[in-house]
Write an enzyme that holds these catalytic residues in place. Structure first.
Site, PDB file in Angstrom:
ATOM      1  N   HIS A   1     -13.839  26.970  -5.278  1.00 44.47           N
ATOM      2  CA  HIS A   1     -12.476  27.112  -5.823  1.00 44.47           C
ATOM      3  C   HIS A   1     -12.162  28.557  -6.203  1.00 44.47           C
ATOM      4  O   HIS A   1     -11.018  28.981  -6.169  1.00 44.47           O
ATOM      5  CB  HIS A   1     -12.335  26.191  -7.033  1.00 44.47           C
ATOM      6  CG  HIS A   1     -11.017  26.259  -7.751  1.00 44.47           C
ATOM      7  ND1 HIS A   1      -9.804  26.296  -7.105  1.00 44.47           N
ATOM      8  CD2 HIS A   1     -10.726  26.285  -9.086  1.00 44.47           C
ATOM      9  CE1 HIS A   1      -8.826  26.341  -7.995  1.00 44.47           C
ATOM     10  NE2 HIS A   1      -9.355  26.357  -9.196  1.00 44.47           N
ATOM     11  N   HIS A  18      -9.828  16.245 -13.042  1.00 43.87           N
ATOM     12  CA  HIS A  18     -10.338  16.689 -11.736  1.00 43.87           C
ATOM     13  C   HIS A  18     -11.560  17.587 -11.859  1.00 43.87           C
ATOM     14  O   HIS A  18     -11.900  18.055 -12.940  1.00 43.87           O
ATOM     15  CB  HIS A  18      -9.228  17.373 -10.926  1.00 43.87           C
ATOM     16  CG  HIS A  18      -8.846  18.733 -11.422  1.00 43.87           C
ATOM     17  ND1 HIS A  18      -7.839  18.931 -12.326  1.00 43.87           N
ATOM     18  CD2 HIS A  18      -9.338  19.962 -11.128  1.00 43.87           C
ATOM     19  CE1 HIS A  18      -7.719  20.225 -12.571  1.00 43.87           C
ATOM     20  NE2 HIS A  18      -8.623  20.884 -11.873  1.00 43.87           N
ATOM     21  N   TRP A  38       0.841  -1.207   0.000  1.00 39.54           N
ATOM     22  CA  TRP A  38       0.000   0.000   0.000  1.00 39.54           C
ATOM     23  C   TRP A  38       0.868   1.246   0.000  1.00 39.54           C
ATOM     24  O   TRP A  38       2.059   1.195   0.308  1.00 39.54           O
ATOM     25  CB  TRP A  38      -1.032  -0.024   1.130  1.00 39.54           C
ATOM     26  CG  TRP A  38      -0.554  -0.118   2.550  1.00 39.54           C
ATOM     27  CD1 TRP A  38       0.610  -0.675   2.997  1.00 39.54           C
ATOM     28  CD2 TRP A  38      -1.252   0.319   3.716  1.00 39.54           C
ATOM     29  NE1 TRP A  38       0.668  -0.616   4.367  1.00 39.54           N
ATOM     30  CE2 TRP A  38      -0.456  -0.003   4.841  1.00 39.54           C
ATOM     31  CE3 TRP A  38      -2.469   0.949   3.928  1.00 39.54           C
ATOM     32  CZ2 TRP A  38      -0.852   0.294   6.152  1.00 39.54           C
ATOM     33  CZ3 TRP A  38      -2.847   1.237   5.240  1.00 39.54           C
ATOM     34  CH2 TRP A  38      -2.050   0.910   6.331  1.00 39.54           C
ATOM     35  N   ASN A  39       0.246   2.370  -0.363  1.00 42.17           N
ATOM     36  CA  ASN A  39       0.952   3.640  -0.486  1.00 42.17           C
ATOM     37  C   ASN A  39       0.171   4.753   0.202  1.00 42.17           C
ATOM     38  O   ASN A  39      -1.054   4.672   0.328  1.00 42.17           O
ATOM     39  CB  ASN A  39       1.076   4.057  -1.958  1.00 42.17           C
ATOM     40  CG  ASN A  39       1.835   3.056  -2.789  1.00 42.17           C
ATOM     41  OD1 ASN A  39       3.030   2.870  -2.626  1.00 42.17           O
ATOM     42  ND2 ASN A  39       1.126   2.386  -3.692  1.00 42.17           N
ATOM     43  N   ASP A  41     -13.686  20.947 -10.413  1.00 42.98           N
ATOM     44  CA  ASP A  41     -13.624  22.257  -9.761  1.00 42.98           C
ATOM     45  C   ASP A  41     -14.970  22.533  -9.097  1.00 42.98           C
ATOM     46  O   ASP A  41     -16.004  22.582  -9.771  1.00 42.98           O
ATOM     47  CB  ASP A  41     -13.402  23.385 -10.781  1.00 42.98           C
ATOM     48  CG  ASP A  41     -12.003  23.415 -11.378  1.00 42.98           C
ATOM     49  OD1 ASP A  41     -11.111  22.698 -10.901  1.00 42.98           O
ATOM     50  OD2 ASP A  41     -11.820  24.199 -12.339  1.00 42.98           O
ATOM     51  N   HIS A  71     -13.551  30.082 -14.961  1.00 40.68           N
ATOM     52  CA  HIS A  71     -13.570  29.917 -13.511  1.00 40.68           C
ATOM     53  C   HIS A  71     -14.449  30.993 -12.880  1.00 40.68           C
ATOM     54  O   HIS A  71     -15.297  30.717 -12.033  1.00 40.68           O
ATOM     55  CB  HIS A  71     -12.149  30.014 -12.942  1.00 40.68           C
ATOM     56  CG  HIS A  71     -11.292  28.814 -13.212  1.00 40.68           C
ATOM     57  ND1 HIS A  71     -10.590  28.644 -14.379  1.00 40.68           N
ATOM     58  CD2 HIS A  71     -11.034  27.727 -12.448  1.00 40.68           C
ATOM     59  CE1 HIS A  71      -9.923  27.498 -14.318  1.00 40.68           C
ATOM     60  NE2 HIS A  71     -10.175  26.921 -13.163  1.00 40.68           N
TER      61      HIS A  71
END
Ligand code: MN
Length: 253
Positions: free
Chosen positions: A79, A73, A61-62, A75, A203
């Protein structure tokens, strides 16, 4: 037969295909690069905890190191300063995250001009051929930029990447019924959008209107102009401004 068992049957027979619109997430995933004096996000990184060794003999695992705005991703309104009183990513109604998509293909224009901007007239032209933008759905804006997604320098292209004009961003935010805009580029705004008035209009207007952004999408080329259903799954990071996101499209074949 119920609707969901019909859907499972269609998925099993291939009559409905699942298309992954997500870029793989790794240490070379391109990142937005803001100029001085602004702060920047970190590259994605795995930090190994154990791998079938003394630290954990039976398991691997990490820990992950990532920004909220890394790779494919989401927004959230909060944001942007214009959406500061809006939803954080954990507050987005999950019912909104299964939504129809309009796919507008301007890859040809962006190939001719890296600074190509989508205008209101382009969207109206598209609507004449395909009908209105979907109520509560996404406008997915294809530019061919996903082909550059394995190279930071090709992806950022010295600050020259396609986007949406100020007027069109305002119009999409305030006068169309879409839930948000999805793009193939590093952010929803054009590479040159820091110099627009207002700066970063996608945005500014979309998030200010309580709408959403999706970035670094892939495989928009295999979606039809209308009819796809998009499943968007950002992590519900409490107080988060966005999240790396798996984005899947259901397409009838
Ligand atoms: Mn972002």
């Amino acid at each position: 037969m119920s609707i969901l068992s019909d859907l499972l049957g269609a998925l099993g027979s291939g009559r409905v295909e699942v298309v992954d619109l997500t870029a793989p997430l790794h240490s070379g995933t391109p990142l937005l690069q803001l100029p001085e004096p602004f702060a920047n996000t970190i590259p994605f990184r795995l930090e190994e905890i154990s791998r079938y060794d003394d630290r954990g003999p039976g398991w691997y695992w990490n820990d992950i190191h990532t920004g909220e705005h890394t790779g494919t991703h989401f927004d959230a309104p909060v944001h942007w300063a214009t959406g500061r009183d809006g939803e954080d990513v954990s507050q987005v109604d999950p019912a909104k995250l299964v939504a129809p998509a309009a796919v507008l293909d301007f890859a040809g224009n962006a190939a001719q001009d890296s600074d190509f901007l989508l205008e209101i007239a382009h969207v109206k032209q598209w609507q004449e051929a395909h009908g209105p933008l979907p109520d509560g759905g996404w406008l997915l804006y294809r530019t061919g930029w996903d082909a550059r997604g394995e190279s930071q320098s090709e992806f950022l292209n010295g600050g020259h990447s396609p986007g949406i004009s100020v007027e069109c961003a305002r119009w999409l935010a305030e006068e169309t019924p879409i839930i948000g805009v999805g793009v193939e580029t590093v952010g929803t705004d054009a590479g040159a959008a820091h110099s627009f008035e207002p700066a970063f209009p996608c945005h500014s207007y979309l998030l200010g209107a309580g709408k959403y952004g999706l970035t670094q999408l892939r495989n928009l080329a295999v979606l039809p102009p209308t009819g796809a259903v998009v499943l968007t799954a950002p992590l519900p990071i409490v107080g988060g401004s966005g999240s790396p996101t798996r984005v899947l499209a259901l397409v009838e074949r």
